[in-house]
Design a protein around this motif. Sequence first.
Motif, PDB file in Angstrom:
ATOM      1  N   ASP A 284       1.016  -1.149  -0.203  1.00  0.00           N
ATOM      2  CA  ASP A 284      -0.030  -0.118  -0.213  1.00  0.00           C
ATOM      3  C   ASP A 284       0.736   1.274  -0.065  1.00  0.00           C
ATOM      4  O   ASP A 284       0.667   2.045  -0.639  1.00  0.00           O
ATOM      5  N   HIS A 288       0.753   4.278  -2.790  1.00  0.00           N
ATOM      6  CA  HIS A 288       0.790   5.520  -2.386  1.00  0.00           C
ATOM      7  C   HIS A 288       1.890   6.447  -2.912  1.00  0.00           C
ATOM      8  O   HIS A 288       1.803   7.713  -3.348  1.00  0.00           O
ATOM      9  N   HIS A 328      -8.206  -3.449  -0.183  1.00  0.00           N
ATOM     10  CA  HIS A 328      -8.527  -2.527  -1.246  1.00  0.00           C
ATOM     11  C   HIS A 328      -7.775  -2.599  -2.081  1.00  0.00           C
ATOM     12  O   HIS A 328      -6.450  -2.901  -1.924  1.00  0.00           O
ATOM     13  N   HIS A 337      -6.382   4.837  -2.602  1.00  0.00           N
ATOM     14  CA  HIS A 337      -7.103   3.716  -2.623  1.00  0.00           C
ATOM     15  C   HIS A 337      -8.379   3.800  -3.706  1.00  0.00           C
ATOM     16  O   HIS A 337      -9.131   5.015  -4.016  1.00  0.00           O
TER      17      HIS A 337
HETATM   18 ZN   LIG Z   1      -3.353   3.287   2.150  1.00  0.00          ZN
END
Ligand SMILES: [Zn+2]
Length: 382
Positions: A284, A288, A328, A337
């Motif tokens: 994740d 980002h 997600h 996301h």
């Molecule tokens: Zn995140």
Amino acid sequence: MKYVVCVPDGCADEPVEALGGRTPLEAASLPTLAALAGRGEVGRAAVIPPGMPPGSDVGNMAILGYDPAEYHTGRAPIEAAALGLKLSPDQVAYRCNLVTLGDDGTMVDFAGGHPSSAVAEEVIDALEAELGGGGVSFHPGVEYRHILVAPAAWAESDCTPPHDLSDKPAVFPTGPASSQLRGLMDASRSVLQRFDLPATQIWLWGQGVQPEMPSFTDRWGLDAALNSAVDLVRGLGVLTGIEVLDVEGMTAGYDTDYAAQRESALDTLADGADLVLIHVEATDEAGHAGDVAAKVDALERWDRDILTDLVTGLDRLGPWRLLLLPDHATPLHLKTHTPDPVPYLLVDSVRPGPGGAYTEPAVAGVAARPGHSLMGRLLRGD
Ligand SMILES: [Zn+2]
């Protein structure tokens, strides 16, 4: 039977130009994952129910088998639980960021220049001394992420997450409690001025009352544990009675010790737990950052440093089932996301499934199952 749930946070993605139009899951070298997918069931899971915010709080709640549409009240009470706070029914928790707002009202930094937790605690203590009382209290967390507890009547407001406002004009809370919230946010400025920090004030958002979640053990008659360095995931463990493991070397960054998280899971299962969830944030984080190489590398480390020896270790313990999916998608080109369904993998060590490829395109045309329904399928084996 032993059960493992693997959560590479935000690993699902979209075709990436730098990868020749492939997704990171397609481009990465993932031999163990490919072998598991070949003997399991690959499908598509709607981990974020329609209309809900695509966050790790919602997605991981679904992965643990709790329908977010029924149990999710906000992200702050989950983070409060991770800090050991228990809210009473007449209280609401707000996430309290230390942020940097420019003189022109621009959200310069939703993380307030990443203060150290020690310095931030001094700030939160000063805020408590100056602005606490009358049902309002400030609770220190990590770096820029803290908690405000307020009377439950303050729950009624619309707040904008500060990371959605980066480099944009600040959008202040609206709704019945907005004047109290705005009052605290404005009053915090003079307290922050006393500290030599980039952060200029607090930002309140993500509020919710304590969610009423039945314990995992009561629901399934199984003992479960999880390892994660992320407060939201750890808080979900606290709220559901799932043991929250501490692992030396586990971080919420690229540098987490993957092998240590794997060994912690295997040791916990060998010690008697029925189910362990392994959550790693690095995929994740890379999403980002828009860092293609870091996302591919994080996936390959999952394969090399977790899955390969995990399978060997599980085989030694007896029959097992495994569920793997992200909470997600965090597409590299969006750096945030999305609520889109994600691929899931279910593997039974004894009973082979139809097999498939664990990639986004492989399941693109498949109807999505509700994310929270997969835990039941994992545990029942249907
Ligand atoms: Zn995140």
